[in-house]
Enzyme design. Structure first.
Site, PDB file in Angstrom:
ATOM      1  CE  LYS A 212       9.560  -2.788 -15.391  1.00  0.00           C
ATOM      2  NZ  LYS A 212       8.727  -3.257 -14.187  1.00  0.00           N
TER       3      LYS A 212
ATOM      4  CB  ALA B 176      -1.038  -0.080   1.242  1.00  0.00           C
TER       5      ALA B 176
ATOM      6  CB  THR C 294       6.353  -7.179 -13.937  1.00  0.00           C
ATOM      7  OG1 THR C 294       7.197  -6.270 -13.407  1.00  0.00           O
ATOM      8  CG2 THR C 294       5.160  -6.497 -14.349  1.00  0.00           C
TER       9      THR C 294
ATOM     10  CG  HIS D 167       9.386   0.920 -17.458  1.00  0.00           C
ATOM     11  ND1 HIS D 167       9.440   0.112 -18.547  1.00  0.00           N
ATOM     12  CD2 HIS D 167       8.091   0.823 -16.955  1.00  0.00           C
ATOM     13  CE1 HIS D 167       8.510  -0.363 -18.766  1.00  0.00           C
ATOM     14  NE2 HIS D 167       7.352   0.133 -18.029  1.00  0.00           N
TER      15      HIS D 167
HETATM   16  N1  LIG Z   1       0.671  -4.551 -14.444  1.00  0.00           N
HETATM   17  C1  LIG Z   1       0.711  -3.194 -14.272  1.00  0.00           C
HETATM   18  O1  LIG Z   1      -0.064  -2.532 -14.942  1.00  0.00           O
HETATM   19  C2  LIG Z   1       1.754  -2.683 -13.650  1.00  0.00           C
HETATM   20  C3  LIG Z   1       1.867  -1.249 -13.445  1.00  0.00           C
HETATM   21  C4  LIG Z   1       2.598  -0.806 -12.731  1.00  0.00           C
HETATM   22  C5  LIG Z   1       3.694  -1.485 -12.008  1.00  0.00           C
HETATM   23  N2  LIG Z   1       3.576  -2.856 -11.919  1.00  0.00           N
HETATM   24  C6  LIG Z   1       4.467  -3.787 -11.218  1.00  0.00           C
HETATM   25  O2  LIG Z   1       3.969  -3.766  -9.836  1.00  0.00           O
HETATM   26  C7  LIG Z   1       4.842  -3.910  -9.025  1.00  0.00           C
HETATM   27  C8  LIG Z   1       5.145  -2.869  -7.996  1.00  0.00           C
HETATM   28  O3  LIG Z   1       5.555  -1.519  -8.800  1.00  0.00           O
HETATM   29  P1  LIG Z   1       5.826  -0.280  -7.828  1.00  0.00           P
HETATM   30  O4  LIG Z   1       6.422   0.684  -8.915  1.00  0.00           O
HETATM   31  O5  LIG Z   1       4.301   0.069  -7.096  1.00  0.00           O
HETATM   32  O6  LIG Z   1       6.944  -0.704  -6.712  1.00  0.00           O
HETATM   33  P2  LIG Z   1       7.027  -0.100  -5.407  1.00  0.00           P
HETATM   34  O7  LIG Z   1       8.470  -0.695  -4.787  1.00  0.00           O
HETATM   35  O8  LIG Z   1       6.714   1.343  -5.283  1.00  0.00           O
HETATM   36  O9  LIG Z   1       6.034  -1.072  -4.442  1.00  0.00           O
HETATM   37  C9  LIG Z   1       5.996  -2.226  -3.850  1.00  0.00           C
HETATM   38  C10 LIG Z   1       5.334  -2.196  -2.692  1.00  0.00           C
HETATM   39  O10 LIG Z   1       5.340  -3.564  -2.146  1.00  0.00           O
HETATM   40  C11 LIG Z   1       5.610  -3.594  -0.765  1.00  0.00           C
HETATM   41  N3  LIG Z   1       6.010  -5.036  -0.582  1.00  0.00           N
HETATM   42  C12 LIG Z   1       7.034  -5.780  -0.982  1.00  0.00           C
HETATM   43  N4  LIG Z   1       6.872  -6.976  -0.548  1.00  0.00           N
HETATM   44  C13 LIG Z   1       5.715  -7.290   0.227  1.00  0.00           C
HETATM   45  C14 LIG Z   1       5.055  -8.126   1.243  1.00  0.00           C
HETATM   46  N5  LIG Z   1       5.556  -9.289   1.511  1.00  0.00           N
HETATM   47  N6  LIG Z   1       3.854  -7.766   1.834  1.00  0.00           N
HETATM   48  C15 LIG Z   1       3.390  -6.675   1.660  1.00  0.00           C
HETATM   49  N7  LIG Z   1       3.910  -5.614   0.956  1.00  0.00           N
HETATM   50  C16 LIG Z   1       5.151  -5.932   0.319  1.00  0.00           C
HETATM   51  C17 LIG Z   1       6.774  -3.005  -1.053  1.00  0.00           C
HETATM   52  O11 LIG Z   1       7.208  -2.474   0.564  1.00  0.00           O
HETATM   53  C18 LIG Z   1       6.306  -1.657  -1.544  1.00  0.00           C
HETATM   54  O12 LIG Z   1       5.864  -0.650  -0.955  1.00  0.00           O
HETATM   55  C19 LIG Z   1       6.327  -4.194 -10.034  1.00  0.00           C
HETATM   56  O13 LIG Z   1       6.437  -5.517 -10.253  1.00  0.00           O
HETATM   57  C20 LIG Z   1       5.705  -3.542 -11.283  1.00  0.00           C
HETATM   58  O14 LIG Z   1       6.543  -4.039 -12.273  1.00  0.00           O
HETATM   59  C21 LIG Z   1       2.670  -3.428 -12.841  1.00  0.00           C
HETATM   60  O1  LIG Z   2       6.300   0.866 -13.141  1.00  0.00           O
HETATM   61  C1  LIG Z   2       6.696  -0.398 -13.282  1.00  0.00           C
HETATM   62  O2  LIG Z   2       7.436  -1.046 -12.726  1.00  0.00           O
HETATM   63  C2  LIG Z   2       5.710  -0.741 -14.517  1.00  0.00           C
HETATM   64  N1  LIG Z   2       5.647  -2.098 -14.638  1.00  0.00           N
HETATM   65  C3  LIG Z   2       4.845  -2.642 -15.824  1.00  0.00           C
HETATM   66  C4  LIG Z   2       5.796  -3.495 -16.537  1.00  0.00           C
HETATM   67  O3  LIG Z   2       6.804  -4.311 -16.184  1.00  0.00           O
HETATM   68  O4  LIG Z   2       5.462  -3.529 -17.777  1.00  0.00           O
HETATM   69  C5  LIG Z   2       3.874  -1.711 -16.412  1.00  0.00           C
HETATM   70  C6  LIG Z   2       4.160  -0.340 -16.400  1.00  0.00           C
HETATM   71  C7  LIG Z   2       4.964   0.241 -15.288  1.00  0.00           C
END
Ligand SMILES: NC(=O)c1ccc[n+]([C@@H]2O[C@H](COP(=O)([O-])OP(=O)(O)OC[C@H]3O[C@@H](n4cnc5c(N)ncnc54)[C@H](O)[C@@H]3O)[C@@H](O)[C@H]2O)c1
Ligand SMILES: O=C(O)C1=N[C@H](C(=O)O)CCC1
Length: 269
Positions: free
Chosen positions: A162, A12, A103, A158
């Site tokens: 990342k 969160a 991811t 990105h």
């Molecule tokens: N599918 C999509 O559309 C999309 C879009 C953006 C990001 N992502 C993916 O989402 C993931 C997170 O991205 P982000 O930029 O928010 O990263 P971030 O590092 O800002 O946030 C991740 C959070 O998860 C928490 N976390 C890690 N392990 C945990 C656990 N065991 N229990 C509870 N919380 C835990 C961390 O403390 C952190 O606050 C990445 O894998 C990213 O590639 C996917």
């Molecule tokens: O910020 C990230 O991390 C993102 N992850 C996703 C990816 O791996 O494609 C989607 C875009 C942002």
């Protein structure tokens, strides 16, 4: 009137976690019933609204997934691979829809998630935006229409925090291009070129990853032949597109049978 679906946001305090908390609050279609962070995080025990710098919203950040998933109709999870695999089992036990945006998942992670989907609805996509999921369909079509005279390269950019590459989106686009060509991505994937690589192999699908500043997520699919090129492009300007897609998936999953789904299913593309 029945209550709105209750949603837990994992990770969160993260970039996506905070965006999801805001998106759920503004949606009027769901209510936040839990905010989860990893054990030891300094937001544990605080109200998530206040921790984010706003007003209290009466949801305390917890590190106990079992207790908080029991209150949820859906869990929206953008964290890290090990956490997501653990949450897949726990969300299935709680019969909550698990929306996975994380991811960088390995084959073993995907197998574990797939096993959890025997008992509950899981929606997983490397990119939850409408635009990218449309781009995936377009990529498949263009790849099917062109022969190997067109080299396919996927270029993604990105932010500098990342941790995985190629991005989940780039891999979705690569899978789509390979499917359009009628080949397996694993057989033609070419990532991380460096040094004396030799000339490009005809038919390969190449990947290049840029990391810098606060780029939210840019993806190009380049089809390059002799004397002509086509580029399909998506640019995310902010993270609302991912959060809105994830919330849509959580609501869509409420009346579905157990199984693993993706955003193409959710969006009906
Ligand atoms: N599918 C999509 O559309 C999309 C879009 C953006 C990001 N992502 C993916 O989402 C993931 C997170 O991205 P982000 O930029 O928010 O990263 P971030 O590092 O800002 O946030 C991740 C959070 O998860 C928490 N976390 C890690 N392990 C945990 C656990 N065991 N229990 C509870 N919380 C835990 C961390 O403390 C952190 O606050 C990445 O894998 C990213 O590639 C996917
Ligand atoms: O910020 C990230 O991390 C993102 N992850 C996703 C990816 O791996 O494609 C989607 C875009 C942002």
């Amino acid at each position: 009137m029945s209550e709105l679906p209750g949603i837990v946001v994992t990770g969160a305090s993260g970039r996506m976690g905070q965006m999801l908390v805001r998106t759920i609050a503004e949606s009027g279609a769901a209510r936040l019933v839990g905010a989860l962070e990893r054990a030891g995080h300094d937001w544990i025990g605080r109200d998530i609204g206040e921790a984010m710098g706003g007003a209290a919203i009466d949801v305390l950040v917890t590190d106990d997934p079992v207790e908080v998933f029991a209150k949820a109709q859906a869990v929206i999870d953008f964290t890290a691979p090990a956490a997501t695999v653990a949450f897949a089992g726990l969300a299935a036990q709680a019969r909550a829809v698990h929306v996975i945006g994380t991811t960088g998942l390995t084959e073993a992670d995907l197998k574990a998630i797939n096993a959890a989907a025997r008992h509950a609805v899981i929606v997983r996509a490397g990119n939850m935006s409408l635009g990218v999921n449309l781009l995936v369909q377009l990529t498949k079509k263009v790849a099917a229409a062109l022969d190997e005279d067109f080299d396919i390269e996927i270029i993604e950019a990105h932010h500098n925090q990342k941790v995985d590459a190629p991005s989940g989106t780039a891999l979705m686009l690569g899978e789509a291009a390979a499917e359009g060509r009628g080949v397996k991505l694993a057989d033609v994937r070419d990532s991380g070129r460096d040094g004396m690589t030799g000339a490009r192999m005809r038919g390969n699908i190449g990947f290049a990853a840029i990391r810098g500043g606060d780029i939210v997520g840019d993806h190009d699919v380049l089809f390059a032949a002799k004397s002509e090129q086509i580029t399909l492009r998506h640019r995310a300007m902010d993270r609302t597109v991912f959060a809105k897609g994830a919330l849509k998936a959580a609501l869509w999953g409420q009346d579905k049978s157990p199984g693993e789904y993706d955003m193409v299913d959710v969006l009906g593309l």
